[in-house]
Write a protein that holds these residues in place. Structure first.
Motif, short mmCIF file in Angstrom:
data_model
loop_
_atom_site.label_atom_id
_atom_site.label_comp_id
_atom_site.label_asym_id
_atom_site.label_seq_id
_atom_site.Cartn_x
_atom_site.Cartn_y
_atom_site.Cartn_z
N UNK A 1 0.86 -1.18 0.00
CA UNK A 1 0.00 0.00 0.00
C UNK A 1 0.90 1.24 0.00
N UNK A 2 0.67 2.14 -0.93
CA UNK A 2 1.40 3.41 -0.95
C UNK A 2 0.50 4.48 -0.36
N UNK B 1 -2.47 6.03 -2.48
CA UNK B 1 -2.01 6.45 -3.80
C UNK B 1 -2.05 5.28 -4.77
N UNK B 2 -2.70 5.53 -5.90
CA UNK B 2 -2.65 4.59 -7.03
C UNK B 2 -1.44 4.98 -7.86
N UNK B 3 -0.33 4.26 -7.68
CA UNK B 3 0.95 4.64 -8.29
C UNK B 3 0.83 4.69 -9.81
N UNK C 1 -12.84 9.07 -2.88
CA UNK C 1 -11.78 9.04 -3.87
C UNK C 1 -10.60 8.26 -3.32
N UNK C 2 -9.43 8.85 -3.39
CA UNK C 2 -8.23 8.19 -2.86
C UNK C 2 -8.00 8.50 -1.38
N UNK C 3 -8.73 9.47 -0.84
CA UNK C 3 -8.50 9.88 0.54
C UNK C 3 -9.29 9.04 1.52
N UNK C 4 -8.64 8.67 2.61
CA UNK C 4 -9.29 7.91 3.68
C UNK C 4 -9.12 8.70 4.97
#
Length: 666
Positions: free
Chosen positions: A501-502, A581-583, A564-567
Motif C-alpha cells: 500500500x502506498x 495512492x494509485x501509483x 476518492x483516494x483519501x481515507x
C-alpha cells in the motif's frame, strides 16, 4: 402572535427561527441566494423567495428585495437573525415604513449602539464603567497616534461601526501603530462602509464576559445572566460558556444591573447582549452592545430553560416578557464550541469545499437536551467562500462544569467531518488545555497554550495505516463477496503473500506491506517495523484493530470514510487523513507548481503591498486578500524581485490562483 414571518438570513439561525416558529404555529418564508437554492434553511420554511446572486451584497444585504418578498408573501414581520442586516438601522426603519414588524430593537437603539464611540458616551452618561480611551469624531491619523501615545501601549484599535473582530488590532509599540491603523481602516471600510475607529487601553489578561438582556414594549427589561466568551482567535469567539466560572452572585447582579441600565438608556426592545471586558480581579468595563441575538445564545437557553427565539417573537408581537427578573433561574453549566471550516495550523485560514461526510454524536438532541447541534448544512452541502466559515455549533450541558467538559470532549470525539479542513481537533485540544480545564480564562488563552494546541501529532502512523488497510479489505470483501478465487486481498491457497500500500499523509509518503501467513495470520510492516495485525470490521466504516502481540497488544476502535483516494480515520485519541495512492494512475505527474505566490483560498484581492521592480525579502507582506469576512496577508516565500502583478485590486480570485510573479534578484 404573528401568522407569518419572513426570515432575512441563512444558515443555522434561519433553521432555528423556522423550527421555533413552526412550534408556535407561525408560517415562515425563507429568502435565499443563488448559492443557497438547496440549502437547509430553504427546506425548513413554508415558502422561499430567490433574492439574488451568491455574494451577500447581491442578495442577503439587498433589503429592498427582502421587504418586497415579505409583502408579496403576506408576511407580517421580518426576523433578521444575526449578521447581515440584523443591526442595520436603515433596514429596521424601512420595515416600519412598509408596515412590517422588525423582530429586533427600534432603529434608534441600533443607531445609538451601532457606533462604538457614540455608545461609549451614552454609557458614560448612564454610569456604566468604561475603559480609558479616545472615542472622538476627529479621525486624523496624527491625532489618533497622539491619543494612543497618551493612553499608553498596548492599545486596541477598533472599528467604530464594527463587530466580530473585523477592523480590530492590538498595538504593542508606537512604531507598529501606523501600519495597524491603516489595516484597521481598510478592513472597516470594506466590512462596514465606515473607516472611523476608536482607541482604548488594551486591558492585560482580560476576560470577555457578556450579559444577555431582554426588553419589551411595556417598559420592562431583564438580564438572563452571563456568558464567558474569553477563548478567542483573531478576536472571534471559539468556546463560550454559561455561567462564567468564578462569578460571585454579587458581581453577577452588579454586571446584570449595569447591562439593564445600558439597555434602558436607549429604550431597548427585544434580545440584546451587553459585552464587557473584565479584569482578573473582577473589575469590568463596557465594551459594546450587540443589538441582536448572539451566535452563542444557546448556552443561555441551556442554563435557563428558556427559548430566546420564542421570547423574540412574543415581544415583537407586543406581548410582555414571559418572566420577571426574580422569576429567572439558572441551573447547571453549558459550553458551546463553534465548528468552523478552517485550518488552525495555517493561522485559522478559512477552508472551502464539500461536506463529503458530516456525522454528529449519536446522542445528539437537536433542540433540547444535554447535547445539541445547531447547523444550517447537511452532508453533501458546499461550504462556499461567500459566507461565514461556521459549519455548526455544538452545545453541551451538564450539572457541573466538569460534567459539561466531559460531554464536550466525547461529542467532539464523535463529530466526524470529511471533505474540507475543520477546527474540530483543535477545539478538542483547546477544551482539554490546563488553562481551560481549571477555568484560568482570558482572551490570550490560545496564545498562552499554543504549545499544546498547535503542531500536535495526529494518530500514530501504525494505527492510521492499519485503519486504511482495514477499510480496503472490508471494502473488497463487500464488493467481491466470499468466493476466495475472486478476492483481491492477496489470498493464496498455499504459502504466504504480501501486498503493498502506498500511503501519503501531507507531504510524507509511506510504504506499507500487508503480509499473510499460510496459517491465516497477518502482519503489517510500517516504517520498517513489522507488527502482528488482525481486524474485525462492521461494514466498511467501523473496525476493531488488534496490533502487536502479548503484552504489547494494542486494541483500537476506528471509523474510516473513503472519498476518492483519501481515507479519513477517526479514533478516540485523534484522527488522520491519508491518501491511498494509485501509483500507476499518477505515473508521470510532476510538481511543476512549486514556489508560486498563490491564493490560499478563494476571495477578493484588497491590496498589493509591493509593485513590479520592488526588491522584497522572505516573509515580507506582498498582498492582502479578504475571504469569509476576514483579511489574510500573503508573504514572500523567499528573497527576490516582484516581476509582475497578475490581478487588479478588487478582483475575485480562485483557490490556488497565481497572484504575482517573483524572480530572483540579479
Amino acid at each position: 402572535m404573528f401568522k407569518k414571518i419572513l426570515i432575512a438570513n441563512r444558515g443555522e439561525i434561519a433553521c432555528r427561527v423556522a423550527a421555533t416558529a413552526r412550534r408556535l404555529g407561525v408560517k415562515t418564508v425563507a429568502v435565499y441566494s443563488e448559492a443557497d437554492a438547496r440549502a437547509r434553511h430553504v427546506q425548513a420554511c413554508d415558502e422561499a423567495v430567490l433574492i439574488g446572486g451568491p455574494a451577500p451584497k447581491d442578495s442577503y444585504l439587498q433589503w429592498q428585495r427582502i421587504i418586497e418578498a415579505a409583502k408579496a408573501t403576506g408576511a407580517e414581520a421580518i426576523h433578521p437573525g444575526y449578521g447581515f442586516l440584523s443591526e442595520n438601522e436603515d433596514f429596521a426603519q424601512a420595515c416600519a415604513a412598509a408596515g412590517l414588524v422588525f423582530i429586533g430593537p427600534p432603529a434608534s437603539a441600533i443607531q445609538a449602539m451601532g457606533l462604538k464611540a457614540e455608545s461609549k458616551r451614552l454609557m458614560e452618561q448612564a454610569g456604566v464603567p468604561l475603559v480609558p480611551g479616545y472615542h472622538g469624531a476627529d479621525q486624523d491619523p496624527a491625532l489618533l497616534k497622539k491619543e494612543a501615545d497618551r493612553i499608553g501601549y498596548p492599545v486596541l484599535i477598533k472599528a467604530s461601526a464594527g463587530g466580530g473582530g473585523k477592523g480590530m488590532r492590538a498595538v504593542h509599540a508606537a512604531e507598529e501603530f501606523d501600519a495597524a491603523l491603516a489595516s484597521c481602516k481598510r478592513e472597516a471600510i470594506n466590512s462596514f462602509g465606515d473607516d472611523a475607529v476608536l482607541i482604548e487601553r488594551y486591558v492585560q489578561r482580560p476576560r470577555h464576559i457578556e450579559i444577555q438582556v431582554f426588553g419589551d414594549t411595556h417598559g420592562q427589561c431583564v438580564y438572563l445572566f452571563e456568558r464567558d466568551c474569553s477563548v478567542q482567535r483573531r478576536h472571534q469567539k471559539v468556546l463560550e460558556e454559561a455561567p462564567a466560572p468564578g462569578m460571585s452572585e454579587a458581581r453577577r447582579r452588579e454586571m446584570g444591573e449595569a447591562a439593564v441600565a445600558a439597555a434602558m438608556a436607549v429604550g431597548y426592545v427585544g434580545a440584546g447582549t451587553v459585552e464587557f471586558i473584565a479584569e482578573q480581579d473582577g473589575r469590568f468595563y463596557f465594551m459594546e452592545m450587540n443589538t441582536r441575538l448572539q451566535v452563542e445564545h444557546p448556552v443561555t437557553e441551556a442554563i435557563t430553560g428558556q427559548d430566546l427565539v420564542e421570547w423574540q417573537l412574543r415581544v415583537a408581537a407586543g406581548e410582555p416578557l414571559p418572566l420577571k427578573q426574580h422569576e429567572l433561574r439558572m441551573h447547571g453549566h453549558a459550553i458551546e464550541a463553534r465548528i468552523c471550516a478552517e485550518n488552525p495550523e495555517a493561522g485559522f485560514l478559512p477552508a472551502t469545499g464539500r461536506l463529503g461526510v458530516a456525522r454528529w454524536p449519536s446522542h445528539v438532541k437537536f433542540q433540547r437536551g444535554d447535547v445539541r447541534i445547531d447547523s444550517g448544512v447537511d452532508e453533501g452541502d458546499e461550504i462556499s467562500p461567500f459566507y461565514d466559515s461556521m459549519v455548526a455549533k455544538l452545545i453541551v450541558w451538564g450539572e457541573t462544569r466538569e460534567q459539561a467538559l466531559a460531554r464536550l470532549d466525547a461529542s467532539l470525539r464523535d463529530t466526524h467531518i470529511v471533505g474540507l479542513q475543520t477546527n474540530v481537533a483543535f477545539l478538542r485540544r483547546c477544551a482539554a488545555t490546563a488553562s481551560f480545564a481549571r477555568a484560568d480564562l482570558d482572551t490570550a488563552l490560545i496564545e498562552r497554550e499554543k504549545a499544546a494546541l498547535f503542531g500536535q501529532p495526529g494518530l500514530p502512523l501504525r494505527v492510521a495505516a492499519a485503519a486504511v488497510v482495514a477499510h480496503t479489505l472490508a471494502e473488497e470483501a463487500t464488493t467481491v463477496g466470499s468466493d476466495p478465487w475472486s478476492r483481491r486481498d492477496g489470498w493464496r491457497l498455499f504459502g504466504a503473500s504480501a501486498r503493498r500500500f502506498d500511503l501519503a499523509e501531507g507531504e510524507a509518503h509511506h510504504e506499507v506491506l500487508l503480509s499473510r501467513h499460510h496459517q491465516g495470520g497477518m502482519a503489517l510492516t510500517v516504517g520498517g517495523e513489522s507488527i502482528a495485525f488482525a481486524v474485525r470490521s462492521t461494514g466498511t466504516e467501523q473496525h476493531e484493530l488488534l496490533l502487536g502481540e502479548g503484552l504489547g497488544l494494542q486494541r483500537v476502535t476506528v471509523k474510516t470514510y473513503k472519498r476518492g483516494e483519501q481515507v479519513a480515520v477517526f479514533a478516540d485519541t485523534g484522527s488522520a487523513l491519508l491518501t491511498e495512492v494509485d501509483v500507476i494512475a499518477h505515473a508521470g505527474e510532476g510538481q511543476g507548481e512549486g514556489g508560486r505566490l498563490t491564493a490560499p483560498m478563494p476571495g477578493k484581492l484588497v491590496a498589493f503591498l509591493a509593485q513590479p521592480g520592488d526588491a522584497v525579502t522572505k516573509g515580507q507582506p506582498l498582498a492582502v486578500m479578504e475571504a469569509m469576512k476576514m483579511e489574510h496577508t500573503i508573504t514572500a516565500p523567499r528573497d527576490g524581485v516582484v516581476a509582475e502583478l497578475l490581478f487588479a485590486v478588487g478582483d475575485q480570485v480562485g483557490d490556488g490562483a497565481e497572484l504575482l510573479k517573483l524572480k530572483a534578484a540579479e
